[in-house]
Design an enzyme around this catalytic site. Structure first.
Site, PDB file in Angstrom:
ATOM      1  N   SER A  16      37.512  43.865  38.873  1.00  0.00           N
ATOM      2  CA  SER A  16      38.714  43.122  39.205  1.00  0.00           C
ATOM      3  C   SER A  16      39.857  44.117  39.315  1.00  0.00           C
ATOM      4  O   SER A  16      39.666  45.237  39.773  1.00  0.00           O
ATOM      5  CB  SER A  16      38.993  42.045  38.155  1.00  0.00           C
ATOM      6  OG  SER A  16      40.100  41.271  38.536  1.00  0.00           O
ATOM      7  N   TYR A  55      45.208  39.462  47.736  1.00  0.00           N
ATOM      8  CA  TYR A  55      44.425  40.355  46.878  1.00  0.00           C
ATOM      9  C   TYR A  55      44.383  39.803  45.453  1.00  0.00           C
ATOM     10  O   TYR A  55      43.317  39.748  44.823  1.00  0.00           O
ATOM     11  CB  TYR A  55      45.040  41.752  46.885  1.00  0.00           C
ATOM     12  CG  TYR A  55      44.273  42.769  46.080  1.00  0.00           C
ATOM     13  CD1 TYR A  55      43.002  43.171  46.464  1.00  0.00           C
ATOM     14  CD2 TYR A  55      44.827  43.345  44.927  1.00  0.00           C
ATOM     15  CE1 TYR A  55      42.294  44.121  45.729  1.00  0.00           C
ATOM     16  CE2 TYR A  55      44.134  44.291  44.193  1.00  0.00           C
ATOM     17  CZ  TYR A  55      42.865  44.674  44.600  1.00  0.00           C
ATOM     18  OH  TYR A  55      42.162  45.597  43.867  1.00  0.00           O
ATOM     19  N   LYS A 104      41.142  38.812  43.116  1.00  0.00           N
ATOM     20  CA  LYS A 104      40.862  39.489  41.855  1.00  0.00           C
ATOM     21  C   LYS A 104      40.861  38.508  40.669  1.00  0.00           C
ATOM     22  O   LYS A 104      40.085  38.673  39.724  1.00  0.00           O
ATOM     23  CB  LYS A 104      41.873  40.615  41.639  1.00  0.00           C
ATOM     24  CG  LYS A 104      41.785  41.746  42.647  1.00  0.00           C
ATOM     25  CD  LYS A 104      40.501  42.560  42.504  1.00  0.00           C
ATOM     26  CE  LYS A 104      39.448  42.277  43.508  1.00  0.00           C
ATOM     27  NZ  LYS A 104      38.232  43.120  43.331  1.00  0.00           N
TER      28      LYS A 104
END
Length: 232
Positions: free
Chosen positions: A162, A189, A193
């Site tokens: 992550s 993003y 994650k």
């Protein structure tokens, strides 16, 4: 595992070999996604250099073969092995084909490291119509890992790469493809994650009864191809 030294402290300058010093991975079979560049290559190299049988995936096998020459050398010198398998996480047809190939082979894994990913890409979609980052970083791995879950040995591990970037955003299942929200590269993003973390949490719950545990890790800020879309 044998010959594991006592835990010590590690920091920003610690190398993979520092962390694995004294660890014998001979006989361990480990899947690492994304071995054509960046930390995926170094992860594969260090594991193979400590005796592991590493299966690395990549979208571009030609690029991956060129990038992993040292991986093969270190594997050969230390009783490990390295094999490349094709996998394009942005195409679920490719993900399923990769998983089915691994299932047909039937060889178990001690560890699966979901490392591959993209960051802050221009707005786009995967082959299946999902926003690029969520589709690649999360959904591709989600399908792959769940499809091969039976290959993870009892007592095995899933490690999802992550990022501290998860703080940019929570997952938005009401608008996963930014159809109603202005696209922001790092928000996308962050969503992907966060999804990597939540996937690890749930996978851990579902498989811990046979000793399989999952974790999400932030690897640190490392200058690799991952930052190709970020302004200097």
């Amino acid at each position: 595992m044998t010959n594991i030294r006592e835990a010590t402290s590690f920091g920003a300058t610690s190398t993979t070999d520092d962390v694995l010093s004294g660890v014998n991975l001979k006989g361990k079979r480990i899947l690492v996604t994304g071995v054509s560049a960046g930390i995926g290559v170094e992860t594969a190299r260090s594991l193979a250099a400590h005796g592991a049988q590493v299966i690395g995936t990549a979208r571009d096998l030609t690029k991956a073969k060129a990038a992993t020459g040292q991986v093969r050398k270190d594997a050969a010198a230390n009783g490990g092995s390295f094999e490349l398998v094709e996998l394009d996480l942005a195409k679920l047809k490719s993900v399923r084909a990769c998983a089915d190939g691994l299932l047909a082979k039937g060889e178990a894994f001690d560890v699966v490291i979901a490392n591959a990913g993209v960051m802050a890409t221009p707005f786009g979609h995967t082959a299946d119509g999902f926003e690029t980052q969520f589709g690649t970083n999360h959904l591709g791995h989600f399908v792959l890992v769940n499809r091969i879950a039976s290959l993870i040995r009892d007592g095995g591990r899933l490690v999802n790469l992550s990022s501290a970037g998860h703080r940019y955003a929570n997952v938005d299942l009401n608008d996963p493809n930014f159809e109603h929200t202005p696209y922001e590269p790092f928000v996308a993003y962050g969503r992907s994650k966060t999804a990597n973390i939540l996937f690890a949490v749930e996978f851990d719950k579902r498989y811990r009864d046979r000793g399989v545990r999952a974790a999400a890790v932030h690897p640190g800020g490392i200058k690799t191809e991952l930052g190709r879309y970020v302004e200097p």
